[in-house]
Design a protein around this motif. Sequence first.
Motif, short mmCIF file in Angstrom:
data_model
loop_
_atom_site.label_atom_id
_atom_site.label_comp_id
_atom_site.label_asym_id
_atom_site.label_seq_id
_atom_site.Cartn_x
_atom_site.Cartn_y
_atom_site.Cartn_z
N ARG A 21 -4.49 3.62 -0.64
CA ARG A 21 -4.63 3.14 0.73
C ARG A 21 -6.08 2.97 1.13
N ASN A 63 -11.62 11.22 7.23
CA ASN A 63 -10.56 11.74 6.38
C ASN A 63 -10.84 11.53 4.89
N ASN A 70 0.83 -1.21 0.00
CA ASN A 70 0.00 0.00 0.00
C ASN A 70 0.86 1.26 0.00
N ARG A 110 -7.70 15.68 8.98
CA ARG A 110 -8.90 15.69 9.82
C ARG A 110 -8.81 14.59 10.86
N PHE A 111 -9.15 14.92 12.04
CA PHE A 111 -9.17 13.90 13.07
C PHE A 111 -10.61 13.40 13.18
N MET A 119 -1.30 6.78 10.60
CA MET A 119 -2.25 7.78 10.12
C MET A 119 -2.25 7.83 8.60
N ASP A 120 -1.07 7.72 8.00
CA ASP A 120 -1.01 7.71 6.55
C ASP A 120 -1.72 6.50 5.97
N ALA A 121 -1.51 5.35 6.63
CA ALA A 121 -2.13 4.12 6.14
C ALA A 121 -3.65 4.23 6.20
N ARG A 122 -4.15 5.14 7.04
CA ARG A 122 -5.59 5.27 7.14
C ARG A 122 -6.06 6.56 6.49
N CYS A 123 -5.33 6.96 5.44
CA CYS A 123 -5.76 8.07 4.59
C CYS A 123 -5.87 9.39 5.34
N TYR A 124 -4.92 9.70 6.20
CA TYR A 124 -4.98 10.95 6.96
C TYR A 124 -4.97 12.13 6.00
N ASP A 125 -5.88 13.06 6.23
CA ASP A 125 -6.00 14.21 5.36
C ASP A 125 -6.22 15.46 6.20
N PHE A 178 -12.08 7.48 12.06
CA PHE A 178 -10.92 8.23 11.56
C PHE A 178 -10.79 8.16 10.03
N LEU A 181 -5.75 5.38 17.28
CA LEU A 181 -5.27 6.73 17.57
C LEU A 181 -6.18 7.52 18.48
N ARG A 208 1.05 12.04 -2.98
CA ARG A 208 0.10 12.03 -1.88
C ARG A 208 -1.31 11.60 -2.27
N MET A 221 3.50 2.18 1.67
CA MET A 221 4.10 2.75 2.86
C MET A 221 5.62 2.76 2.73
N ARG A 236 -3.25 8.09 -1.30
CA ARG A 236 -4.45 8.04 -0.47
C ARG A 236 -5.51 7.15 -1.10
N MET A 247 -13.43 1.87 5.89
CA MET A 247 -13.10 2.56 4.64
C MET A 247 -13.50 1.72 3.42
#
Lengths: 408, 265
Positions: free
Chosen positions: A80, A109, A52, B223-224, B215-221, A105, A95, A73, A54, A77, A157
């Motif tokens: 992922r 996002n 994915n 926003r929390f 966070m990246d692996a979960r599509c962090y953009d 989360f 988190l 980026r 990383m 996304r 997701m």
Amino acid sequence: MSVLIETKDISYRYPNGPLALRNVSVSIKEGARIAIAGQNGAGKSTLLQMLNGMLRPDSGEVLFEGKELAYERKKLRELRRRVGFVFQNPDVQILAPTVYQDVAFGPVNLGYSDSEVRTAVSEALHYVGLSGYERRPPHNLSGGEKKRAAIAGVLAMDPDVLVFDEPTSSLDPAGAEEIMDLLDEMHENGKTIIISTHDVELVYPWADTVILMGDGSVLKQGTPEEVFINDKQLRFAKLRMPALLEIYSGLVARGMQGAGAPPKSALDLIHLLERDRHGEMQCDRCGSIYLADVGAISEGDLSEFMHKDLVSSVGAMGSKAKFLAEKESLELDFTYGVIDKCILKAMNGRDSLILTSGGMVSRVHERVQAFGEESGRHVGIISCCPEKSSQAVERGLEGVESGVWEDS
Amino acid sequence: MQGFLEEIAETNGLRDQSPSLKLLLGLGCMILCVSSSGPLAPLFVAFTMSLVIIFMARVPVWYYLRLLLIPLTFALTSTVVILFLTGGGEVIWVLDLSEQVSLSVTTESLNQSILVLARVAGGMCSLFFISLTTPVTEIFSLMRLAKFPQEFIDLSMLMYRFIFVFIEEAGMIYRSQTMRLGYGSFMESVRSSGMLAGALFLRTWESGENLILAMDARCYDGRFALLEDTPTLSVKSLILVISYLVLVLVIACLTRNMTIFEAAI
């Protein structure tokens, strides 16, 4: 099945570290159940993190749906979202201060609307059997619950591929089987599942493809029988032959004639031995399997059925079925490898009940029929509430005979 | 992880009351306690708040008393200082340390120290009321309602979540040190705590890097997670809280000149 993810000759070296991957080429088909097996430090996790985006390989390329990954980026996304990654340690992944917030989360996002987030979260939590845990803080969950919360966070997701790094490590056997059953269910619902593990026993009956890794390279890719029968290669990979295969290869080496395909479960092995001794599976009065589609039965049906005291054991497949069993405070005898265990019960003249839902209903029919063709012993399947589940059978079964098989 | 305030707050009997109401009650009492010039109102607050905490929020009595002991010990020691060091009014009792130095307790200093003690007790009980009945997660929702910057809330949530991971790590390292006799002598303890700090620093750093990956692996953009809905405010409890606060205010006003000894004018 089309190839979904492919790596071509990828190599990777961690900064100031040894070479973690050497010219690894694997291809992952859509809808597959893939296990990457190997010792600690064989490069399993590194390979998974390539899938994915990383990690980016030093050389070689990673393809998703035939297109090379673009390491920017926005594209990452999107990738992922479609390739969900569940970390080995749920504490790394979780988190937010409550389960609800954590599962939300990803969807938040991705820009889902409030109501979409709500549905996605409650569906994901229901799926992993954590409904009602929304407001719990993650540090109050048990190891298995944390793991399932982490899985829900990725499921929310709605990815096409789920990648699990060591999903069963640090779980007790019951917890590990529960996770494997969950993986089965996700696969049944059309997800491609990739896991890394060194638990050969757990993975041998589960996977349809095994990638054996050692020292950063792929030693072999094939069906579990092909990969796990090679003792020498397994020793090189610091793994062990699954017990079933060890007995099987021992029997073959002892000159057993017509051993057939390697056994995948205790049932297969017993069948093999009895066929060798008596020519066929012994069964004076075969029992039957009652099959209940929990999506089709209505409230109270189950307790009414249990009151009749028809069955000696109960198994459940999938989280919906387990959730119902817990609600009705029904004690489950089998939660993993359910169908084979129930067939074995039937061979001993006992009746059993399988609770399941959705596409797994047809899995029961298929497996029982396949066993019947192989052994000549037909186990009757009786739908628990015929008028409703007959529709489910029609929906779920195409090309497979529905209804009740008579004992031969 | 037994005995954390948070754990009690998660399961307390007032969990389903609106957090803004609980905050209003706690903060209101605190302000009234601090601004009351007589000791009676703060003592009243301390007493009633303790009753609420024990009977309505169903916090175990022993746990609550042990919790109160910590701030009250501090308060008592500082009261002793006030008792001897402030002056005014008639001298009640004199402690001669030597021929030149003597410490004296006066009516004024006694009044003053009792007031301080009462204020501390009232204020602490109100504070414990908030922390024992309102989980931090609900405070985050309130912060959002109060229009705190989103970045601030996100960071606080992350910090809050990782406090527990951090404590667990620290506990593990500490246990593995004691297991190998790490805290045997004084010098050994100094050395071991240094190692503990060093190991924790490294692990924190690692956790930070893992966090970015996760966070990246979960599509962090940027926003929390969304904040949850908090329990809604019921009119009945709102009226109850306001009447209680008014009652405390009335007591504070009526007894504002009340002291143990008549103030020397």
